[in-house]
Scaffold this motif. Structure first.
Motif, short mmCIF file in Angstrom:
data_model
loop_
_atom_site.label_atom_id
_atom_site.label_comp_id
_atom_site.label_asym_id
_atom_site.label_seq_id
_atom_site.Cartn_x
_atom_site.Cartn_y
_atom_site.Cartn_z
N VAL A 139 14.62 1.79 8.00
CA VAL A 139 15.19 3.13 7.76
C VAL A 139 14.91 3.60 6.34
N SER A 140 14.01 2.89 5.61
CA SER A 140 13.81 3.23 4.19
C SER A 140 13.46 4.69 3.97
N ALA A 141 12.57 5.21 4.86
CA ALA A 141 12.13 6.59 4.65
C ALA A 141 13.31 7.55 4.80
N LEU A 142 14.17 7.25 5.78
CA LEU A 142 15.35 8.11 5.96
C LEU A 142 16.28 8.02 4.75
N LEU A 143 16.38 6.80 4.22
CA LEU A 143 17.25 6.63 3.05
C LEU A 143 16.70 7.41 1.85
N ASP A 144 15.36 7.38 1.70
CA ASP A 144 14.73 8.18 0.63
C ASP A 144 15.10 9.64 0.77
N LYS A 145 14.94 10.12 1.99
CA LYS A 145 15.21 11.54 2.26
C LYS A 145 16.67 11.86 1.94
N ARG A 146 17.56 10.92 2.37
CA ARG A 146 18.97 11.18 2.14
C ARG A 146 19.29 11.20 0.64
N GLN A 147 18.65 10.28 -0.08
CA GLN A 147 18.91 10.24 -1.53
C GLN A 147 18.49 11.55 -2.18
N GLN A 148 17.35 12.09 -1.74
CA GLN A 148 16.90 13.38 -2.30
C GLN A 148 17.89 14.50 -2.02
N LEU A 149 18.42 14.49 -0.79
CA LEU A 149 19.37 15.55 -0.43
C LEU A 149 20.65 15.45 -1.27
N VAL A 150 21.13 14.21 -1.45
CA VAL A 150 22.34 14.04 -2.26
C VAL A 150 22.07 14.46 -3.70
N ASP A 151 20.85 14.15 -4.18
CA ASP A 151 20.47 14.59 -5.53
C ASP A 151 20.59 16.10 -5.65
N GLN A 152 20.12 16.82 -4.63
CA GLN A 152 20.19 18.29 -4.67
C GLN A 152 21.64 18.76 -4.75
N ILE A 153 22.48 18.13 -3.91
CA ILE A 153 23.90 18.54 -3.93
C ILE A 153 24.52 18.25 -5.28
N SER A 154 24.17 17.09 -5.84
CA SER A 154 24.90 16.69 -7.03
C SER A 154 24.52 17.52 -8.25
N SER B 135 0.84 -1.20 0.00
CA SER B 135 0.00 0.00 0.00
C SER B 135 0.88 1.25 0.00
N SER B 136 2.00 1.16 0.71
CA SER B 136 2.91 2.31 0.73
C SER B 136 3.48 2.54 -0.68
N ASN B 137 3.83 1.46 -1.36
CA ASN B 137 4.34 1.58 -2.74
C ASN B 137 3.32 2.23 -3.66
N VAL B 138 2.07 1.74 -3.58
CA VAL B 138 1.04 2.28 -4.47
C VAL B 138 0.79 3.74 -4.15
N ALA B 139 0.75 4.05 -2.84
CA ALA B 139 0.47 5.42 -2.45
C ALA B 139 1.58 6.37 -2.94
N ASN B 140 2.81 5.85 -3.00
CA ASN B 140 3.93 6.70 -3.40
C ASN B 140 4.30 6.52 -4.87
N ALA B 141 3.34 6.02 -5.66
CA ALA B 141 3.66 5.70 -7.06
C ALA B 141 4.25 6.90 -7.80
N THR B 142 3.84 8.11 -7.42
CA THR B 142 4.34 9.27 -8.15
C THR B 142 5.25 10.14 -7.28
N THR B 143 5.60 9.69 -6.09
CA THR B 143 6.44 10.51 -5.23
C THR B 143 7.87 10.52 -5.75
N PRO B 144 8.42 11.70 -6.02
CA PRO B 144 9.79 11.71 -6.51
C PRO B 144 10.74 11.26 -5.39
N GLY B 145 11.75 10.50 -5.76
CA GLY B 145 12.76 10.08 -4.79
C GLY B 145 12.33 8.85 -4.00
N TYR B 146 11.11 8.38 -4.22
CA TYR B 146 10.65 7.21 -3.47
C TYR B 146 11.14 5.97 -4.19
#
Lengths: 487, 332
Positions: free
Chosen positions: A192-207, A25-36
């Motif tokens: 920790v998946s949610a934290l990893l998502d967040k971290r990936q987004q932050l690294v994307d911003q830096i890069s 359900s979390s996957n379906v709910a986040n189908a369009t969430t960027p960085g998920y």
């Protein structure tokens, strides 16, 4: 007791399928969430005292293609870099104008040329003399406007560097904090998946600001190193220093000390060249705009302005001109000093002696800048000489263009064509970089949530859940039967 | 492991991107159809503006030459008509003057008054202004070249004072006209006018001033006869008749010079006219060349627009179909 273990096994199956449903359900709910990134429940058979005891949830895995992610980040950085360069060069092209725009430098020059020819044919006409003055002013204004545009683009770049550096520092601080959280949560065995998502987004911003490589460490930690070799995060976050300034004039450069460079943890680094660790992203491009592209565009503009000034400043053109006195065009009212070429295009102005609005008189266009009194009204010799000076082929005093003698119109044409060619080259590089980024983003998106697949999984989960429940019901029936036997 | 799924976002991205791309193309193509100009001139010319700029500069200059040729043609025409006027004034009186040797004193007086009127008219003709410019003043276009007829006759009378024969008066008059302090000082204009640019690398010279010998000698002829009206050689009917005759000779002898002068101005007029024709032909040719280089072929742009439009419609159709393809729709 095997009936009880059957019950326990079925119960573990129920809880595992519920967990799967929850993640689904979390996957379906986040189908369009960027960085998920898609999660999966990894299951293993539970073993208790050497015997199978149902199923257990081993953990939640995030489905990420690290190789692709790294590639995409690099492409994102180079996309941001090319975008900024192309945007700046397009702005310069616009500042100079193209042949189809009315206020282009060439159009202003053509009007000046036309005014000189007309006035040579009818030197006594006040209207035609005034035509020379206004078109000359418009030509100087065209160069000044282009200078202003280029310098304001430089100032914007400087301000943007300040903003990017601020964003970089804030993001790095957040990443440092996330790393700490991840260490303790991972140690405690939590999801920790949610934290990893967040971290990936932050690294994307830096890069997109500076291209970085992510280096994995134990306990879900990462270090960030720029592709140029500077460490931005490894335990502690680096502090990047830059100070923006408000006004930039053409002669200010980083070398002259007027403009800020960049420091990492207090140590200064190059902002250009192979030794610089920050190139490849938007930050490097902004430095390139501020320190290279704008400076070279301004240099060409100044070379054109200098040529214009020098054409009319010689006593051979206007015999009434004292040696060293400013000609038709002046450097903010004074004679042009060859040591002070930087920014000349912005200071160019019509000699006040011929400008009625500055107390001058139009007859000096016809009789010479040094003329004290008005001469014969029909004498167009000097105006014809001015026109000859404008159109004569003349070697260039400044660098920035290919050597060779050319008329002022050719020089202006070269300037505009040069600018346009640079813009086109930058634009084609930009579309190349953006095509690469698009391809990688598409690949990444293909790895994203596929609702069809999730629905299929849902069918399986439903079936499994029903089956486990059926097992429980059967076991319950068995126990009931046992109880009835005893009754 | 081999993937068998394709993320939803992938398809959405592709459709959105293609739609944005096609819309951009539609916008560019429709702009080009509507304006007839390239939406990105730099790209169309591959960054080389120089041919187009050269054409634009030439067109601007041609428009300057257009007004210059019109102006120069007007000036030369004004000179021509003034000189024709002079010739008419001269031929109207020269024959009568030539036969004045045997005329009665009264007839001489009438002739002298006529000559004085003609001198005034001749000065008026040489003071002609065309579009605010004195055409025979050279560079000093703001001032008329000659003063009043009375001033001229007074100066001449002073120069001829004491003369007792027709020959002496004639010598005094021709001497005054040749003298830089005589007619040279009476002439208020300047040196020859600077040339007018009329075409690329070509300039029209209009140097004729009232100091031109042909015009000066004509004036001398009128002046000799006009002096009779001022009472020169009073009482000596024979000498007065002879002076009138010499004035007639002078006027008749300058006819050739005037014709030569008119022919000289005529060649300039011809050059101006030739330049005008050439400029206008060049303007047309450059205009055609400019639209060839700098404009869009409307048929090509129109066809392109049509093609992109149908492509965009297909994309909409695909988007609508694909969006309905979802397993969730069928799981009831």
């Amino acid at each position: 007791m095997s009936v009880t273990s059957a019950l326990a096994g079925a119960l573990s199956g129920l809880s595992a399928t519920s967990r799967q449903a929850e993640i689904l359900s979390s996957n379906v709910a986040n189908a369009t969430t960027p960085g998920y990134a898609r999660r999966q429940v990894s299951l293993g058979s539970a073993v208790l005292a050497g015997q199978g005891q149902g199923v257990q949830v081993l953990g939640i895995t995030r489905d990420v293609d690290k190789q692709l992610l790294g590639e995409r980040r690099l492409a994102q950085a180079s996309g941001a870099d090319r975008d900024l360069r192309a945007a700046f060069l397009a702005r310069v092209e616009q500042a100079l104008g193209t042949p189809d725009s009315a206020g282009s430098l060439a159009a202003r020059l053509a009007a000046f040329d036309q005014a000189l020819v007309e006035a040579a044919g009818r030197p006594e006409s006040q209207a035609r003399l005034s035509g020379i003055a206004t078109t000359a002013q418009s030509l100087a204004a065209g160069l000044a406007t282009a200078t202003k545009d280029i310098q304001s683009a430089r100032a914007t770049a400087d301000r943007q560097i300040g903003e990017e550096v601020g964003r970089l520092n804030a993001t790095l601080a957040q990443l440092q904090e996330l790393n700490v959280q991840l260490r303790s949560f991972t140690g405690a065995g939590r999801d920790v998946s949610a934290l990893l998502d967040k971290r990936q987004q932050l690294v994307d911003q830096i890069s997109s600001i500076i291209p970085v490589r992510e280096i994995s460490r134990d306990l879900n930690q990462i270090a960030l190193v720029t592709t140029g070799g500077a460490t931005l995060l490894d335990g502690a976050a680096a502090v990047i220093g830059f100070s923006a300034i408000h006004t930039i004039t053409p002669e200010m450069t980083q070398a002259s000390g007027g403009l800020s460079g960049i420091t990492i943890n207090g140590r200064p680094y190059d902002t250009a060249g192979s030794a610089s660790p920050i190139l490849g992203g938007s930050l490097g491009a902004l430095f390139a705009v501020r320190d290279e592209l704008a400076v070279s565009a301004q240099g060409k503009l100044d070379a054109v302005a200098r040529d214009l000034v020098e054409r009319f400043a010689s006593p051979t053109v206007d015999p009434t001109l004292a040696p060293g006195a400013p000609g038709l065009f002046t450097d903010a009212g004074a004679a042009f000093d060859p040591l002070d070429e930087a920014g000349l295009a912005g200071r160019l102005s019509l000699n006040a002696l011929v400008d009625p609005s500055q107390g001058g008189a139009l007859f000096r266009l016809r009789d010479g800048l040094g003329a004290a009194t008005e001469g014969a009204p029909g004498n167009g010799t000097l105006i014809a000489a001015l026109h000859d000076a404008l159109t004569a082929a003349r070697p260039l005093s400044s660098t920035g263009f290919a050597a060779g003698a050319r008329s002022f119109a050719t020089l202006t044409g070269d300037l505009m064509s040069d600018t346009s060619a640079l813009r086109l080259a930058a634009q084609s590089e930009k579309s190349f970089a953006s095509a690469k980024l698009t391809a990688l983003t598409d690949l990444e998106a293909q790895n994203g949530i596929d609702t069809d697949q999730e629905m299929q999984d849902l069918l399986v989960i439903e079936k499994n859940y029903a089956a486990n429940a059926k097992v429980i019901q059967a076991v319950a029936d068995m126990i009931d039967t046992l109880i009835r036997l005893g009754a | 492991m081999t993937r068998i799924s394709v993320g939803d976002a992938s398809l959405t991205n592709i459709l959105a991107r293609q739609s944005a791309d096609l819309r951009g193309q539609v916008q560019r193509a429709s702009q080009e159809v509507a304006t007839g100009r390239h939406s990105d001139l730099g790209a169309a010319l591959r960054g080389d503006f120089s041919p187009l700029l050269a054409i634009d500069a030439s067109l601007a200059r041609l428009s300057a030459y257009k007004s210059n040729t019109a102006d120069a043609a007007f000036q030369t025409a004004a000179q021509q008509s003034a000189i024709s006027g002079l010739s008419q004034l001269a031929s109207g009186i020269s024959t009568t003057l030539l036969g004045a040797k045997n005329a009665t004193p009264v007839q001489i007086d009438t002739l002298a008054a006529d000559a004085r009127g003609r001198l005034a008219s001749a000065i008026g003709l040489l003071n002609t202004q065309a579009s605010g410019r004195a055409v025979f003043s050279g560079v000093a276009t703001g001032t008329v070249p000659l003063g009043s007829v009375e001033d001229m006759l007074t100066a001449l009378q002073t120069a001829a004072a004491g003369a007792t024969s027709a020959g002496q008066v004639t010598a005094a008059v021709t001497g005054w006209f040749a003298d830089p302090l005589g007619f040279g000082a009476f002439y208020q204009g300047g040196g020859p006018r600077s040339s007018t640019p009329i075409a690329q690398g070509e300039a029209a010279e209009i140097p004729t001033t009232a100091m031109d010998p042909a015009l000066r000698d004509t004036l001398a002829g009128f002046a000799m006869a006009a002096l009779l009206d001022r009472g020169v050689l009073a009482g000596d009917a024979t000498e007065r008749g002879r002076l009138a005759q010499q004035a007639g000779q002078q006027l008749a002898s300058t006819e050739d010079a005037r014709t030569t002068l008119q022919a000289r101005i005529g060649t300039v007029e011809a050059r101006i006219e030739a330049a005008r024709t050439r400029n206008s032909a060049e303007e047309t040719a450059l205009g055609i060349l400019r639209s060839e280089i700098g404009s869009v072929d409307p048929y090509e742009a129109g066809t392109r627009l049509e093609a992109i439009q149908s492509q965009l419609e297909s994309l909409y159709l695909v988007t609508a179909r694909v969006s309905r393809l979802s397993l969730a729709e069928y799981l009831r």
